[in-house]
Scaffold this active site. Structure first.
Site, mmCIF file in Angstrom:
data_model
loop_
_atom_site.group_PDB
_atom_site.id
_atom_site.type_symbol
_atom_site.label_atom_id
_atom_site.label_comp_id
_atom_site.label_asym_id
_atom_site.label_seq_id
_atom_site.Cartn_x
_atom_site.Cartn_y
_atom_site.Cartn_z
ATOM 1 N N LYS A 199 42.059 28.747 46.996
ATOM 2 C CA LYS A 199 42.663 28.046 45.862
ATOM 3 C C LYS A 199 42.525 26.549 46.095
ATOM 4 C CE LYS A 199 46.934 27.428 43.280
ATOM 5 N NZ LYS A 199 48.331 27.836 43.098
ATOM 6 N N LYS A 252 39.619 30.277 42.972
ATOM 7 C CA LYS A 252 40.252 29.616 41.831
ATOM 8 C C LYS A 252 40.135 28.115 41.950
ATOM 9 C CE LYS A 252 44.893 28.912 40.136
ATOM 10 N NZ LYS A 252 46.293 29.068 40.359
HETATM 11 C C1 PBG Z 1 51.427 28.192 41.146
HETATM 12 C C2 PBG Z 1 50.171 28.426 40.378
HETATM 13 C C3 PBG Z 1 49.353 27.488 39.718
HETATM 14 C C4 PBG Z 1 48.400 28.239 39.040
HETATM 15 C C5 PBG Z 1 48.626 29.572 39.332
HETATM 16 N N1 PBG Z 1 49.718 29.672 40.172
HETATM 17 C C6 PBG Z 1 49.474 26.025 39.602
HETATM 18 C C7 PBG Z 1 49.256 25.173 40.780
HETATM 19 O O1 PBG Z 1 49.017 25.631 41.897
HETATM 20 O O2 PBG Z 1 49.383 23.954 40.633
HETATM 21 C C8 PBG Z 1 47.339 27.668 38.141
HETATM 22 C C9 PBG Z 1 46.948 28.549 37.014
HETATM 23 C C10 PBG Z 1 46.189 27.864 35.927
HETATM 24 O O3 PBG Z 1 45.976 26.638 35.917
HETATM 25 O O4 PBG Z 1 45.772 28.590 35.010
HETATM 26 N N2 PBG Z 1 51.272 27.801 42.453
#
Ligand code: PBG
Length: 332
Positions: A199, A252
């Site tokens: 991520k 992601k």
């Molecule tokens: C929470 C989380 C996020 C997303 C999924 N879980 C935001 C982040 O980490 O700032 C992003 C999902 C999206 O942008 O569609 N930690």
């Protein structure tokens, strides 16, 4: 360029001549069965309100979310990814693991209405903490080990409520192992872990922060999410999460990291998921609303590319639309 005879060019266009020929030789086939649809559950009752930053996506209250989940299932989508929110935020995000929290009640409601859907839950603290970070703080730093303990409690509470798959998105070190141990010791050996393994600290989460109310009050997430410049770092994250017991790994965002999807696919023999995040969705929606691109074609091209790069599972806000488009194109 030329075949055996110099006067006869190779004619690759032959197989592109008709829709039926193109369909026959298509290399990547996207199926609704590989899609997961994110849904946002909020406090209150009778709520279905469109999210400003995500046109076509909604905030749902617990009493309405199960019906909405039913229509997603009816469209042929395999799974949901649930995001809950706190009624009252706190430093430790205590509601995130409460048996009667928003997410836990939504899980129960959806399981009762559509038991066959694969019910995945986002496991994080950022929509529950008063500071908006994904863990608990020690001063202005996110304290890894204290956060991991909270994350394990949250995952257990989701399993107790009936989740099939828990998806930790916090990016703390050691959380997958801690979750696996906690689930197993409470008898939830069959609950899967879909880890947000690779991520990245991405600008493309912008619209999500409004959807989940999860913007950090200070600083950013670069102290725990991956640096966009790194791919070896992503492989290492995936390796560690698998060693700790992850069943599915997520890359992601998607389009700016297709090289990562491809590499993870080729290196590991586990299901790979890719998350087409809020900014990727919102950008297409915004351009389409101005007539700058065709929404359906742009989404289908996006999903197909992510599948072509090697994603088995695709998490996307356009899942129900994509499912319907696939069904339509089949019936033509
Ligand atoms: C929470 C989380 C996020 C997303 C999924 N879980 C935001 C982040 O980490 O700032 C992003 C999902 C999206 O942008 O569609 N930690």
């Amino acid at each position: 360029m030329l075949a055996d005879d110099e006067s006869r060019p190779v004619r690759l266009r032959r197989l592109r001549k008709t829709p039926a020929l193109r369909a026959l030789v298509r290399e990547t086939r996207v199926s609704a069965q590989q899609l997961i649809y994110p849904m946002f559950v909020v406090p209150g009752s009778g709520v279905k309100s469109e999210i400003g930053s995500l046109p076509g996506q909604f905030h749902w209250s617990v009493d309405r979310v199960a019906d909405a989940a039913r229509s997603v299932a009816d469209a042929g989508v395999s799974g949901l990814l649930l995001f809950g929110q706190a009624v009252i935020r706190s430093a430790s995000g205590s509601e995130a693991s409460a048996p009667d929290g928003i997410t836990q009640r939504a899980i129960e409601a959806i399981k009762a209405e559509v038991p066959d859907l694969v019910l995945c839950t986002d496991v994080c603290l950022c929509s529950y903490t008063d500071h908006g970070h994904c863990g608990v703080l020690d001063g202005e730093e996110v304290d890894n080990d204290a956060s991991v303990e909270r994350i394990a409690q949250v995952a257990l509470s989701h399993a107790r409520a009936g989740a099939d798959v828990v998806a930790p998105s916090d990016m703390m070190d050691g959380r997958v192992g801690a979750i696996r141990t906690r689930l197993d010791s409470h008898g939830f050996v069959d609950v899967s872990i879909m880890a947000y393994a690779a991520k990245y600290a991405s600008a493309f989460y912008g619209p999500f922060r409004e959807a989940a109310g999860s913007a950090p009050m200070f600083g950013d997430r670069r102290g725990y999410q991956l640096d966009p410049a790194n791919i070896r770092g992503a492989i290492r994250e995936v390796e560690l999460d698998l060693d700790e017991g992850a069943d599915i790994v997520i890359v992601k965002p998607s389009l700016t990291y297709l090289d990562v999807v491809a590499k993870v696919r080729s290196r590991f023999n586990v299901p790979v998921a890719a998350y087409v995040v809020s900014g990727e969705y919102a950008a297409i929606k915004a351009a389409a609303s101005r007539g700058w691109l065709d929404e359906r074609t742009a989404f289908m091209e996006t999903i197909t590319s992510v599948a072509r790069a090697g994603a088995d599972v695709i998490i996307t806000y356009s899942a129900p639309d994509v499912a319907r488009w696939i069904a339509e194109s089949r019936s033509r």
